[in-house]
Design a protein around this motif. Structure first.
Motif, PDB file in Angstrom:
ATOM      1  N   PHE A   1      30.667  45.061  31.248  1.00 27.21           N
ATOM      2  CA  PHE A   1      31.227  44.472  32.309  1.00 27.21           C
ATOM      3  C   PHE A   1      32.632  44.556  33.105  1.00 27.21           C
ATOM      4  O   PHE A   1      32.691  45.050  33.622  1.00 27.21           O
ATOM      5  N   ALA A   2      32.835  43.930  32.265  1.00 27.21           N
ATOM      6  CA  ALA A   2      34.353  43.765  32.713  1.00 27.21           C
ATOM      7  C   ALA A   2      34.785  45.460  32.685  1.00 27.21           C
ATOM      8  O   ALA A   2      35.702  45.048  33.568  1.00 27.21           O
ATOM      9  N   LYS A   3      34.853  45.747  31.561  1.00 25.63           N
ATOM     10  CA  LYS A   3      35.706  47.324  31.804  1.00 25.63           C
ATOM     11  C   LYS A   3      35.100  47.868  32.880  1.00 25.63           C
ATOM     12  O   LYS A   3      36.193  48.356  33.475  1.00 25.63           O
ATOM     13  N   SER A   4      34.227  48.271  32.968  1.00 24.89           N
ATOM     14  CA  SER A   4      33.908  49.358  34.164  1.00 24.89           C
ATOM     15  C   SER A   4      34.450  47.908  35.187  1.00 24.89           C
ATOM     16  O   SER A   4      34.810  48.918  36.620  1.00 24.89           O
ATOM     17  N   TYR A   5      34.359  46.687  35.412  1.00 28.54           N
ATOM     18  CA  TYR A   5      34.874  46.340  36.649  1.00 28.54           C
ATOM     19  C   TYR A   5      36.452  46.402  37.011  1.00 28.54           C
ATOM     20  O   TYR A   5      37.439  46.537  37.904  1.00 28.54           O
ATOM     21  N   THR A   6      37.639  46.137  35.868  1.00 33.87           N
ATOM     22  CA  THR A   6      38.573  46.775  35.873  1.00 33.87           C
ATOM     23  C   THR A   6      39.207  47.735  36.287  1.00 33.87           C
ATOM     24  O   THR A   6      40.285  48.263  36.327  1.00 33.87           O
ATOM     25  N   VAL A   7      38.716  48.848  35.116  1.00 36.04           N
ATOM     26  CA  VAL A   7      38.972  50.683  35.310  1.00 36.04           C
ATOM     27  C   VAL A   7      38.074  51.077  37.209  1.00 36.04           C
ATOM     28  O   VAL A   7      39.141  51.269  37.732  1.00 36.04           O
ATOM     29  N   LYS A   8      37.686  49.722  37.982  1.00 34.74           N
ATOM     30  CA  LYS A   8      36.931  50.041  39.257  1.00 34.74           C
ATOM     31  C   LYS A   8      38.097  49.201  40.398  1.00 34.74           C
ATOM     32  O   LYS A   8      38.528  49.691  41.477  1.00 34.74           O
ATOM     33  N   ASN A   9      38.448  48.276  40.385  1.00 34.94           N
ATOM     34  CA  ASN A   9      38.723  47.591  40.962  1.00 34.94           C
ATOM     35  C   ASN A   9      39.427  46.517  40.386  1.00 34.94           C
ATOM     36  O   ASN A   9      40.705  45.790  41.456  1.00 34.94           O
TER      37      ASN A   9
ATOM     38  N   TYR B   1      49.235  43.541  29.187  1.00 32.99           N
ATOM     39  CA  TYR B   1      48.756  41.914  28.809  1.00 32.99           C
ATOM     40  C   TYR B   1      46.967  42.799  29.134  1.00 32.99           C
ATOM     41  O   TYR B   1      46.191  42.040  28.513  1.00 32.99           O
ATOM     42  N   ILE B   2      46.528  43.438  29.903  1.00 34.48           N
ATOM     43  CA  ILE B   2      44.892  43.415  30.045  1.00 34.48           C
ATOM     44  C   ILE B   2      44.607  44.984  29.079  1.00 34.48           C
ATOM     45  O   ILE B   2      43.835  44.373  28.646  1.00 34.48           O
TER      46      ILE B   2
ATOM     47  N   VAL C   1      35.537  35.607  24.740  1.00 34.26           N
ATOM     48  CA  VAL C   1      35.551  36.858  25.243  1.00 34.26           C
ATOM     49  C   VAL C   1      34.924  36.540  26.458  1.00 34.26           C
ATOM     50  O   VAL C   1      35.558  37.531  27.855  1.00 34.26           O
ATOM     51  N   THR C   2      33.476  36.477  26.803  1.00 34.35           N
ATOM     52  CA  THR C   2      32.803  35.488  28.017  1.00 34.35           C
ATOM     53  C   THR C   2      33.880  34.808  28.987  1.00 34.35           C
ATOM     54  O   THR C   2      32.954  34.908  30.492  1.00 34.35           O
ATOM     55  N   ALA C   3      34.633  34.212  28.231  1.00 37.99           N
ATOM     56  CA  ALA C   3      35.431  33.174  29.108  1.00 37.99           C
ATOM     57  C   ALA C   3      36.625  33.884  29.649  1.00 37.99           C
ATOM     58  O   ALA C   3      37.405  34.362  30.793  1.00 37.99           O
ATOM     59  N   GLY C   4      36.905  34.793  28.566  1.00 38.70           N
ATOM     60  CA  GLY C   4      38.693  35.490  29.257  1.00 38.70           C
ATOM     61  C   GLY C   4      38.844  36.870  29.814  1.00 38.70           C
ATOM     62  O   GLY C   4      39.789  36.956  29.620  1.00 38.70           O
ATOM     63  N   VAL C   5      37.748  37.157  29.671  1.00 41.39           N
ATOM     64  CA  VAL C   5      37.519  38.377  30.934  1.00 41.39           C
ATOM     65  C   VAL C   5      37.915  38.616  31.996  1.00 41.39           C
ATOM     66  O   VAL C   5      38.157  39.300  32.786  1.00 41.39           O
TER      67      VAL C   5
ATOM     68  N   GLY D   1      40.591  39.602  37.361  1.00 42.26           N
ATOM     69  CA  GLY D   1      41.101  38.695  38.269  1.00 42.26           C
ATOM     70  C   GLY D   1      39.947  38.388  38.704  1.00 42.26           C
ATOM     71  O   GLY D   1      38.832  37.689  38.813  1.00 42.26           O
ATOM     72  N   SER D   2      40.751  38.114  40.201  1.00 43.71           N
ATOM     73  CA  SER D   2      40.296  36.327  40.772  1.00 43.71           C
ATOM     74  C   SER D   2      39.360  36.879  41.360  1.00 43.71           C
ATOM     75  O   SER D   2      38.002  36.147  41.270  1.00 43.71           O
ATOM     76  N   ARG D   3      39.455  38.024  42.473  1.00 48.45           N
ATOM     77  CA  ARG D   3      37.525  38.520  42.559  1.00 48.45           C
ATOM     78  C   ARG D   3      36.958  38.946  41.578  1.00 48.45           C
ATOM     79  O   ARG D   3      35.897  38.741  42.958  1.00 48.45           O
ATOM     80  N   ALA D   4      37.022  38.758  40.285  1.00 45.44           N
ATOM     81  CA  ALA D   4      35.781  38.736  40.325  1.00 45.44           C
ATOM     82  C   ALA D   4      34.868  37.869  39.554  1.00 45.44           C
ATOM     83  O   ALA D   4      33.823  37.574  38.879  1.00 45.44           O
ATOM     84  N   THR D   5      35.801  36.673  40.204  1.00 46.42           N
ATOM     85  CA  THR D   5      34.442  35.415  40.432  1.00 46.42           C
ATOM     86  C   THR D   5      33.747  35.071  41.663  1.00 46.42           C
ATOM     87  O   THR D   5      33.368  34.493  41.508  1.00 46.42           O
ATOM     88  N   ALA D   6      33.775  36.100  42.621  1.00 47.08           N
ATOM     89  CA  ALA D   6      32.752  36.262  42.668  1.00 47.08           C
ATOM     90  C   ALA D   6      31.520  36.554  42.653  1.00 47.08           C
ATOM     91  O   ALA D   6      31.214  36.960  42.446  1.00 47.08           O
ATOM     92  N   SER D   7      30.556  35.582  43.359  1.00 48.04           N
ATOM     93  CA  SER D   7      29.469  35.210  42.945  1.00 48.04           C
ATOM     94  C   SER D   7      28.440  36.294  42.616  1.00 48.04           C
ATOM     95  O   SER D   7      27.674  37.255  42.616  1.00 48.04           O
TER      96      SER D   7
END
Length: 432
Positions: free
Chosen positions: A281-289, A308-309, A374-378, A383-389
């Motif tokens: 899920f994080a991989k897809s988010y990073t690639v797109k957003n 670092y990413i 991993v689940t915390a480190g992603v 990025g900060s926008r990934a914390t959106a509910s």
């Protein structure tokens, strides 16, 4: 009802939303890869709205219907009754695949597979066959109210039946189950325990509908009151109905204790699935957003070029691959024991059982440590926008953190230390 039960029935998801899959998946898979692919197909359906369903926190009646349509509830069942007759290693992988998309539903599938095969491990041959026929032919979903941290349910005995009374702070999937596994101790004889399947929908079983934890929100894991729930002696798993005593042919041997590492490996596989799901899920988010950081002195145009990413994702992948390899090895060991001793149960030795338990313990330590990291480190690489509910990335950590507290992994580390230094295999317990 007791003073500590406050019933507040949650709305349920609508089973009709998945009705199309009843016919689409009417034919069961023919081989191991087919079953794993079916689990992937289920995961793909669940992934479309996993975050929204988790936030809505409704009782998972629809999700159980989806599992029933898929046939996954039958993956371990004998072919003669309509099951897949796959080994545990395949069943574990189906749990893992479903958990990648939805940890709650992966957990429910895993617990069902354990509880639905309880009679195979602690019951007589006749009981194992009878319950496999009942469960597989009816496509039943099985819940369980067996929580060793609570007081045992109290069992009273009569000539024709035994009766459970008591309270469990946790049960899993009971609210949406067809049958529930109960376990308790005979009043005045605390060393004598009885497992039994009972119909869930009866007046003596009252669910509190009070599961409101940070993770695994769709598992219906709240408390339950058991009041005058009876079963005939023929249903006391592993007991002799004529003498009303445990039958040593089934309960006086090591084989029955396989139930504990078997369910521990259920846990580990949905832990691994949740962790792999978070990474994907994080991989897809990073690639797109995810945006590159513009103030590092070695600026890149894309986040996927950031050192670092790339390094962090690579490290997560390496450790999860190592965990997956270890978990698969533990699953292969399960297959060997169940295949070798499935008929000749008395042949299993304490050493063999304990050696497998230490493979399971190793897998639990590594998967727990890696999964939590991993689940915390992603978040560091999304990025900060990934914390959106609305993104829902946090659900992976919350699910994993919730269940990894089930029994402290520190005791698995100690157990492994005694195995290495003193060549001791663990004594069977409720958690080993």
């Amino acid at each position: 009802m007791g003073d500590n039960i406050q019933v507040q029935i949650h709305p349920a998801t609508d089973p009709a939303v998945y009705q199309e899959f009843e016919s689409k998946w009417a034919t069961l898979p023919a081989d191991a890869e087919g079953w794993i692919q079916r689990a992937r197909d289920v995961a793909a359906v669940l992934a479309t709205d996993a975050a929204a369903r988790e936030k809505a926190n409704k009782s998972p009646k629809a999700e159980i219907a989806l599992l029933k349509h898929s046939g996954l509830l039958k993956v371990l069942g004998p072919k003669k009754y309509g099951g897949g007759e796959q080994p545990w290693s395949v069943a574990y992988k189906t749990i893992r695949e479903v958990a990648k998309a939805d940890g709650s539903i992966g957990m429910l599938l895993g617990y069902h597979l354990l509880w639905s095969t309880t009679a195979n491990v602690v019951g007589s041959a006749e009981q194992a066959d009878r319950y496999q026929k009942l469960i597989i032919e009816n496509n039943y979903f099985i819940g369980g109210a067996v929580n060793p941290r609570d007081n045992d349910l109290k069992i009273t005995v009569e000539d024709d039946k035994f009766t459970y009374n008591g309270f469990k702070n946790f049960n899993t999937g009971g609210v949406v189950s067809d049958l529930t596994v109960l376990e308790g101790a005979i009043d005045g004889r605390p060393e004598e325990h009885i497992f039994a399947f009972v119909p869930t929908r009866q007046a003596g079983i009252t669910f509190s509908h009070n599961w409101d934890n940070v993770g695994l929100r769709l598992t219906e894991s709240g408390s339950v009151k058991i009041e005058n729930v009876s079963a005939p002696w023929a249903d006391a798993l592993g007991w002799d109905a004529s003498t009303k005593k445990p039958d040593p042919a089934w309960l006086g041997i090591q084989f029955g204790s396989l139930l504990l590492p078997t369910i521990q490996l259920v846990f580990i596989n949905f832990y691994l699935g949740i962790s792999l799901g978070a990474l994907d899920f994080a991989k897809s988010y990073t690639v797109k957003n995810t945006r590159a950081w513009p103030f590092g002195g070695d600026n890149k145009d894309a986040a996927t070029d950031e050192f670092y990413i790339l390094s962090t994702y690579g490290n997560f992948l390496a450790h999860l691959r190592a965990a997956e390899t270890l978990v698969d090895r533990a699953g292969d060991e399960a297959d060997k024991l169940y295949s070798k001793y499935g008929v000749d149960r008395a042949g299993l030795t304490a050493r063999e059982r304990g050696e497998w338990a230490e493979w399971v313990a190793s897998a639990k330590v590594v998967t727990t440590d890696t999964g939590l990291r991993v689940t915390a480190g992603v978040f560091e690489v999304t990025g900060s926008r990934a914390t959106a509910s609305k993104v829902g990335l946090d659900r992976f950590w919350r699910d994993l953190r919730t269940h990894t507290l089930h029994d402290p992994v520190a005791y698995k580390n100690r157990e492994l230390g005694r195995y290495l230094l003193l060549d001791e295999v663990p004594q069977p317990t409720w958690y080993t």
